[in-house]
Design a protein around this motif. Structure first.
Motif, short mmCIF file in Angstrom:
data_model
loop_
_atom_site.label_atom_id
_atom_site.label_comp_id
_atom_site.label_asym_id
_atom_site.label_seq_id
_atom_site.Cartn_x
_atom_site.Cartn_y
_atom_site.Cartn_z
N ARG A 27 0.82 -1.21 0.00
CA ARG A 27 0.00 0.00 0.00
C ARG A 27 0.86 1.28 0.00
NH1 ARG A 27 -5.28 -0.74 1.98
NH2 ARG A 27 -6.17 -2.50 0.84
N ALA A 28 1.85 1.34 0.89
CA ALA A 28 2.61 2.57 1.06
C ALA A 28 3.68 2.75 -0.02
CB ALA A 28 3.26 2.60 2.45
N TRP A 29 4.38 1.68 -0.38
CA TRP A 29 5.50 1.80 -1.30
C TRP A 29 5.09 1.66 -2.76
CZ3 TRP A 29 10.21 3.66 -1.03
CH2 TRP A 29 11.13 3.35 -2.04
N MET A 30 4.21 0.69 -3.04
CA MET A 30 3.86 0.43 -4.42
C MET A 30 2.65 1.25 -4.86
SD MET A 30 4.46 -3.72 -4.45
CE MET A 30 4.19 -3.81 -6.23
N GLN A 31 1.62 1.33 -4.01
CA GLN A 31 0.42 2.07 -4.38
C GLN A 31 0.46 3.52 -3.89
OE1 GLN A 31 -2.98 -0.12 -2.94
NE2 GLN A 31 -2.63 -1.85 -4.32
N ARG A 32 1.40 3.81 -3.00
CA ARG A 32 1.58 5.18 -2.49
C ARG A 32 0.35 5.72 -1.78
NH1 ARG A 32 7.07 6.10 -2.72
NH2 ARG A 32 7.89 5.33 -4.71
N LYS A 33 -0.40 4.82 -1.12
CA LYS A 33 -1.60 5.29 -0.42
C LYS A 33 -1.98 4.31 0.67
CE LYS A 33 -6.33 6.92 -1.14
NZ LYS A 33 -6.06 8.26 -0.55
N LEU A 34 -2.21 4.83 1.87
CA LEU A 34 -2.71 4.02 2.98
C LEU A 34 -4.15 4.40 3.25
CD1 LEU A 34 0.30 4.13 5.49
CD2 LEU A 34 -0.43 2.19 4.11
N SER A 62 -7.85 3.77 5.72
CA SER A 62 -8.19 3.71 7.14
C SER A 62 -8.04 2.30 7.70
CB SER A 62 -9.62 4.21 7.37
OG SER A 62 -10.56 3.45 6.62
N ASP A 63 -8.35 1.27 6.89
CA ASP A 63 -8.21 -0.10 7.38
C ASP A 63 -6.76 -0.46 7.66
OD1 ASP A 63 -8.61 0.21 4.45
OD2 ASP A 63 -7.81 -1.82 4.39
N ASP A 64 -5.82 0.17 6.93
CA ASP A 64 -4.40 -0.08 7.20
C ASP A 64 -4.01 0.45 8.57
OD1 ASP A 64 -3.69 -1.23 4.60
OD2 ASP A 64 -4.10 0.77 3.82
N TYR A 65 -4.51 1.62 8.93
CA TYR A 65 -4.20 2.19 10.24
C TYR A 65 -4.85 1.38 11.37
CZ TYR A 65 -2.53 6.22 7.59
OH TYR A 65 -1.83 7.04 6.72
N MET A 101 -10.11 -4.66 16.98
CA MET A 101 -9.78 -3.72 15.91
C MET A 101 -9.87 -4.30 14.50
SD MET A 101 -9.29 -0.61 16.65
CE MET A 101 -9.33 0.32 18.19
N PRO A 102 -9.48 -5.56 14.26
CA PRO A 102 -9.61 -6.09 12.90
C PRO A 102 -11.02 -6.05 12.35
CG PRO A 102 -8.16 -7.48 14.20
CD PRO A 102 -8.77 -6.49 15.15
N LYS A 103 -12.03 -6.14 13.22
CA LYS A 103 -13.41 -6.05 12.74
C LYS A 103 -13.67 -4.68 12.14
CE LYS A 103 -15.31 -9.44 15.96
NZ LYS A 103 -13.99 -10.01 16.29
N LEU A 104 -13.16 -3.64 12.79
CA LEU A 104 -13.32 -2.29 12.24
C LEU A 104 -12.57 -2.15 10.92
CD1 LEU A 104 -12.99 -0.07 15.45
CD2 LEU A 104 -15.07 -0.93 14.35
N ALA A 105 -11.41 -2.80 10.83
CA ALA A 105 -10.64 -2.76 9.58
C ALA A 105 -11.41 -3.44 8.45
CB ALA A 105 -9.27 -3.42 9.79
N LEU A 155 -12.84 -1.73 5.00
CA LEU A 155 -12.54 -2.28 3.67
C LEU A 155 -13.81 -2.57 2.89
CD1 LEU A 155 -10.48 -3.48 1.66
CD2 LEU A 155 -10.71 -5.66 2.87
N LEU A 156 -14.80 -3.20 3.53
CA LEU A 156 -16.04 -3.54 2.84
C LEU A 156 -16.81 -2.29 2.43
CD1 LEU A 156 -17.32 -6.56 4.99
CD2 LEU A 156 -16.13 -6.61 2.79
N VAL A 157 -16.81 -1.30 3.29
CA VAL A 157 -17.52 -0.05 2.96
C VAL A 157 -16.88 0.61 1.74
CG1 VAL A 157 -17.88 2.31 3.77
CG2 VAL A 157 -18.42 0.39 5.26
N ARG A 158 -15.56 0.56 1.66
CA ARG A 158 -14.87 1.19 0.54
C ARG A 158 -15.06 0.41 -0.75
NH1 ARG A 158 -10.10 0.81 2.24
NH2 ARG A 158 -9.08 -0.56 0.72
#
Length: 233
Positions: free
Chosen positions: A48-55, A57-60, A116-120, A124-127
């Motif tokens: 996400r950070a290196w290849m796609q250059r974007k993080l 909310s689920d990553d955090y 916390m993984p449930k919120l992640a 992800l599903l919402v996005r």
């Protein structure tokens, strides 16, 4: 700290019983799972950070989960060094108190790492699936209720400990723990686990239902549904 029935005293079996210690095994298990989670999460962050250059909310949220899991493991390490994993009969009253306090110290971060993984997943599903407005709030409400329920279990345990028995050392002593920490906490824990399991199942089934309605190859539907539905496991 084991509560299995002790053998007769003044015997070789008794000495072997007192020498038993499962703390090392416990540490191997929790650090193996936490380390595996860290490896997979790091790979995700790299992409996400290196290849796609974007993080997102689920990553955090995953980062918070992994961090609290590591903290819980570290505190569990301390509890094992204080006597967790050994039989109660092998510990002095002071050792029992110290070990139990460190178990409680590890309880809160371990609960956060579990919730916390449930919120992640919800983020992800919402996005990806873009649910309707009502369903959007239903998903986040379920995730929030799980977090509150998990923290409620911790709060109820600490509340019983500090309100029912004074001082705390008395509550954690060998002869009084059963009175101070009774079945109320166990009942709340079972209810919370049941609700958490329901949310996991819902989050696993939801993408499968949405993908079933899409115009795409069945093979792709199955693969994506399995990938998004692993939370049920």
């Amino acid at each position: 700290m084991s509560s299995t029935e002790a053998p007769a005293t003044n015997s070789t079996e008794w000495n072997e019983y007192l020498a038993e210690n499962t703390g090392g095994t416990e540490l191997i298990v929790i650090w193996t799972f936490t380390g595996t989670a860290l490896v997979f999460a790091s790979a995700r962050w790299y992409v996400r950070a290196w290849m796609q250059r974007k993080l997102w909310s689920d990553d955090y949220l995953i980062a918070i989960s992994v961090a609290t899991g590591i903290i819980a493991c570290a505190l569990t390490n301390v509890s094992v060094s204080k006597g967790v994993g050994r039989h109660v009969e092998a510990l002095s009253n002071e050792q029992l108190i110290s070990a139990t306090l460190w178990v409680y110290a590890a309880y809160c971060p371990s609960v956060l790492s579990f919730g916390m993984p449930k919120l992640a997943v919800i983020a992800l599903l919402v996005r990806l699936l873009v649910p309707g407005r009502v369903h959007f709030w239903v998903l986040w409400l379920m995730g929030g209720l799980v977090q509150l329920a998990l923290l409620g279990v911790v709060g109820s345990a600490l509340g019983l400990l500090f309100s029912r028995c004074h001082p705390v050392d008395y509550a954690l002593g060998r002869d009084n723990m059963a009175f101070c920490l009774d079945t109320i906490q166990c009942g709340l824990t079972f209810l919370d686990v049941a609700f958490s399991g329901f949310v996991d199942f819902y989050l696993a089934a939801y993408p499968s239902i949405v993908l079933y309605k899409l115009q795409m190859a069945r093979r792709k539907k199955v693969i994506v549904s399995i990938a998004l539905g692993l939370g049920a496991v």
